[in-house]
Every structure is written in C-alpha cells, then in structure tokens.
Scaffold this motif. Structure first.
Motif, PDB file in Angstrom:
ATOM      1  N   ASN A 143      95.195  40.791 -49.426  1.00 55.03           N
ATOM      2  CA  ASN A 143      96.257  41.305 -48.392  1.00 55.03           C
ATOM      3  C   ASN A 143      95.997  41.454 -47.436  1.00 55.03           C
ATOM      4  N   THR A 144      95.305  41.074 -46.393  1.00 54.84           N
ATOM      5  CA  THR A 144      94.800  41.476 -45.333  1.00 54.84           C
ATOM      6  C   THR A 144      95.291  40.293 -43.907  1.00 54.84           C
ATOM      7  N   VAL A 145      95.028  40.329 -42.710  1.00 56.25           N
ATOM      8  CA  VAL A 145      95.703  39.653 -41.938  1.00 56.25           C
ATOM      9  C   VAL A 145      94.659  40.556 -40.629  1.00 56.25           C
ATOM     10  N   TYR A 146      93.824  38.816 -40.068  1.00 57.00           N
ATOM     11  CA  TYR A 146      92.732  38.795 -39.045  1.00 57.00           C
ATOM     12  C   TYR A 146      93.323  38.654 -37.285  1.00 57.00           C
ATOM     13  N   LEU A 147      92.608  38.615 -36.651  1.00 55.50           N
ATOM     14  CA  LEU A 147      92.763  38.737 -35.373  1.00 55.50           C
ATOM     15  C   LEU A 147      91.228  37.786 -34.779  1.00 55.50           C
ATOM     16  N   GLN A 148      91.024  37.531 -34.850  1.00 56.21           N
ATOM     17  CA  GLN A 148      90.026  36.329 -33.749  1.00 56.21           C
ATOM     18  C   GLN A 148      89.613  36.369 -32.641  1.00 56.21           C
ATOM     19  N   MET A 149      88.571  37.658 -31.602  1.00 55.90           N
ATOM     20  CA  MET A 149      89.069  37.036 -30.883  1.00 55.90           C
ATOM     21  C   MET A 149      88.437  36.521 -29.689  1.00 55.90           C
ATOM     22  N   ASN A 150      87.785  35.700 -29.149  1.00 61.58           N
ATOM     23  CA  ASN A 150      87.585  35.118 -27.784  1.00 61.58           C
ATOM     24  C   ASN A 150      87.601  35.522 -26.823  1.00 61.58           C
ATOM     25  N   SER A 151      86.488  34.697 -26.157  1.00 65.76           N
ATOM     26  CA  SER A 151      85.830  34.907 -24.526  1.00 65.76           C
ATOM     27  C   SER A 151      87.350  36.013 -23.843  1.00 65.76           C
ATOM     28  N   LEU A 152      87.045  37.686 -24.315  1.00 58.48           N
ATOM     29  CA  LEU A 152      87.549  38.177 -24.029  1.00 58.48           C
ATOM     30  C   LEU A 152      87.792  38.405 -22.586  1.00 58.48           C
ATOM     31  N   LYS A 153      88.713  38.936 -21.884  1.00 65.00           N
ATOM     32  CA  LYS A 153      88.979  39.379 -20.792  1.00 65.00           C
ATOM     33  C   LYS A 153      89.503  40.913 -20.661  1.00 65.00           C
ATOM     34  N   PRO A 154      88.420  41.764 -19.749  1.00 64.02           N
ATOM     35  CA  PRO A 154      89.230  42.868 -19.577  1.00 64.02           C
ATOM     36  C   PRO A 154      90.638  43.174 -19.492  1.00 64.02           C
ATOM     37  N   GLU A 155      91.558  41.819 -18.698  1.00 62.93           N
ATOM     38  CA  GLU A 155      93.158  43.070 -19.034  1.00 62.93           C
ATOM     39  C   GLU A 155      93.235  42.829 -20.894  1.00 62.93           C
ATOM     40  N   ASP A 156      92.422  42.652 -21.395  1.00 60.85           N
ATOM     41  CA  ASP A 156      92.545  42.319 -23.194  1.00 60.85           C
ATOM     42  C   ASP A 156      92.276  44.225 -24.128  1.00 60.85           C
ATOM     43  N   THR A 157      91.688  44.272 -23.014  1.00 58.22           N
ATOM     44  CA  THR A 157      92.032  46.234 -22.777  1.00 58.22           C
ATOM     45  C   THR A 157      93.682  46.820 -23.263  1.00 58.22           C
ATOM     46  N   ALA A 158      93.471  47.510 -24.807  1.00 58.42           N
ATOM     47  CA  ALA A 158      95.056  48.242 -25.061  1.00 58.42           C
ATOM     48  C   ALA A 158      94.134  48.914 -26.613  1.00 58.42           C
ATOM     49  N   VAL A 159      95.364  49.311 -27.051  1.00 57.71           N
ATOM     50  CA  VAL A 159      94.798  49.407 -28.490  1.00 57.71           C
ATOM     51  C   VAL A 159      95.870  48.699 -29.198  1.00 57.71           C
ATOM     52  N   TYR A 160      95.158  48.404 -30.415  1.00 51.09           N
ATOM     53  CA  TYR A 160      95.849  46.747 -31.220  1.00 51.09           C
ATOM     54  C   TYR A 160      96.412  46.898 -32.449  1.00 51.09           C
ATOM     55  N   TYR A 161      97.872  47.200 -32.106  1.00 52.45           N
ATOM     56  CA  TYR A 161      99.077  47.917 -33.852  1.00 52.45           C
ATOM     57  C   TYR A 161      98.915  46.135 -34.794  1.00 52.45           C
ATOM     58  N   CYS A 162      98.546  46.442 -35.734  1.00 52.19           N
ATOM     59  CA  CYS A 162      99.301  45.289 -37.305  1.00 52.19           C
ATOM     60  C   CYS A 162     100.598  45.903 -37.309  1.00 52.19           C
ATOM     61  N   LYS A 163     101.057  45.188 -37.388  1.00 53.08           N
ATOM     62  CA  LYS A 163     102.683  44.950 -37.866  1.00 53.08           C
ATOM     63  C   LYS A 163     102.957  44.162 -39.348  1.00 53.08           C
ATOM     64  N   ALA A 164     103.978  44.575 -40.283  1.00 52.69           N
ATOM     65  CA  ALA A 164     104.462  43.236 -41.462  1.00 52.69           C
ATOM     66  C   ALA A 164     105.748  43.888 -40.872  1.00 52.69           C
ATOM     67  N   TRP A 165     106.779  42.871 -41.713  1.00 57.13           N
ATOM     68  CA  TRP A 165     107.958  43.081 -41.616  1.00 57.13           C
ATOM     69  C   TRP A 165     108.855  41.553 -42.785  1.00 57.13           C
ATOM     70  N   SER A 166     109.865  42.447 -43.206  1.00 50.82           N
ATOM     71  CA  SER A 166     110.913  41.786 -44.574  1.00 50.82           C
ATOM     72  C   SER A 166     111.621  42.420 -44.120  1.00 50.82           C
ATOM     73  N   VAL A 167     111.983  43.079 -44.809  1.00 50.46           N
ATOM     74  CA  VAL A 167     113.430  43.490 -45.262  1.00 50.46           C
ATOM     75  C   VAL A 167     113.244  44.752 -43.958  1.00 50.46           C
ATOM     76  N   ARG A 168     112.001  45.404 -44.004  1.00 48.30           N
ATOM     77  CA  ARG A 168     111.865  46.378 -44.100  1.00 48.30           C
ATOM     78  C   ARG A 168     110.230  46.720 -42.732  1.00 48.30           C
ATOM     79  N   VAL A 169     110.532  46.859 -42.104  1.00 46.29           N
ATOM     80  CA  VAL A 169     108.711  47.024 -40.452  1.00 46.29           C
ATOM     81  C   VAL A 169     108.342  48.314 -41.162  1.00 46.29           C
TER      82      VAL A 169
END
Length: 114
Positions: free
Chosen positions: A76-102
């Motif tokens: 029950n897990t989703v991943y985000l592998q982030m390589n070659s990171l840049k300063p412009e990638d700086t942010a708050v990262y949010y996970c989202k799930a959706w089907s009927v509801r969000v």
C-alpha cells in the motif's frame, strides 16, 4: 477512508538523490490512482508524477529522466525516486490518491541546496 503518510523528505545538495514514500491506510489502495505533487513558496501546487492502477505513469516535463514513480500494492505504498536534484526542485511534496474521492497527505519538505 484513505489516509496517506509521506516520508523521506530532507535536505540534499544539488545533484543528490532522495526517495519519497507514501504509505496508504485502507484496503482500497490498489483501486486508486496515485500521484506526487509539489508546491514551492509563492507558487501553485503542480503535478510531479502520477501512476494509474495499471501502472501507467505520467511525468512533468521538468522531472522527466530524473524522477521515477512506482507503487507496491502489497505494501500500500507509492514511491518517488528523485535523482539529479536541482535547487528548483525545492518544495513541499504531497501524495495524492484518487478514484471516486480524492485524498491528500500532509506533505514532506524537500530542500535542495546549491
């Protein structure tokens, strides 16, 4: 009801890597499309990557070739592998799930220093 909990954020130097995880509660994870969004200060929240129930992926142009989204329905897990990171990638990262509801997670901070 689905609850999403992100982890894996932190501070990394430009060129480095991080792997974000989003653990979902509930038994309907496999029936939800999943995605990662991010929001930098003063900017709108934007899609980073998404993955359908069948495994089809979509990426923002700015992260293509650097980020990889994946899901493990047994965990029950989703991943985000982030390589070659840049300063412009700086942010708050949010996970989202959706089907009927969000559903949204609470977010995890990623800071890339130059």
């Amino acid at each position: 009801q689905v609850q999403l909990v992100e982890s894996g954020g932190g501070v990394v130097q430009a060129g480095g890597s991080l792997k974000l995880s989003c653990a979902a509660s509930g038994s309907i994870f496999s029936r939800n499309a999943m995605g990662w969004y991010r929001q930098a200060p003063g900017k709108q929240r934007e899609l980073v990557a998404s993955i359908s129930t069948g495994g089809t992926t979509i990426y923002a142009d700015s992260v293509k070739g650097r980020f990889t989204i994946s899901r493990d329905n047994t965990k029950n897990t989703v991943y985000l592998q982030m390589n070659s990171l840049k300063p412009e990638d700086t942010a708050v990262y949010y996970c989202k799930a959706w089907s009927v509801r969000v559903y949204w997670g609470q977010g995890t901070q990623v800071t890339v220093s130059s």
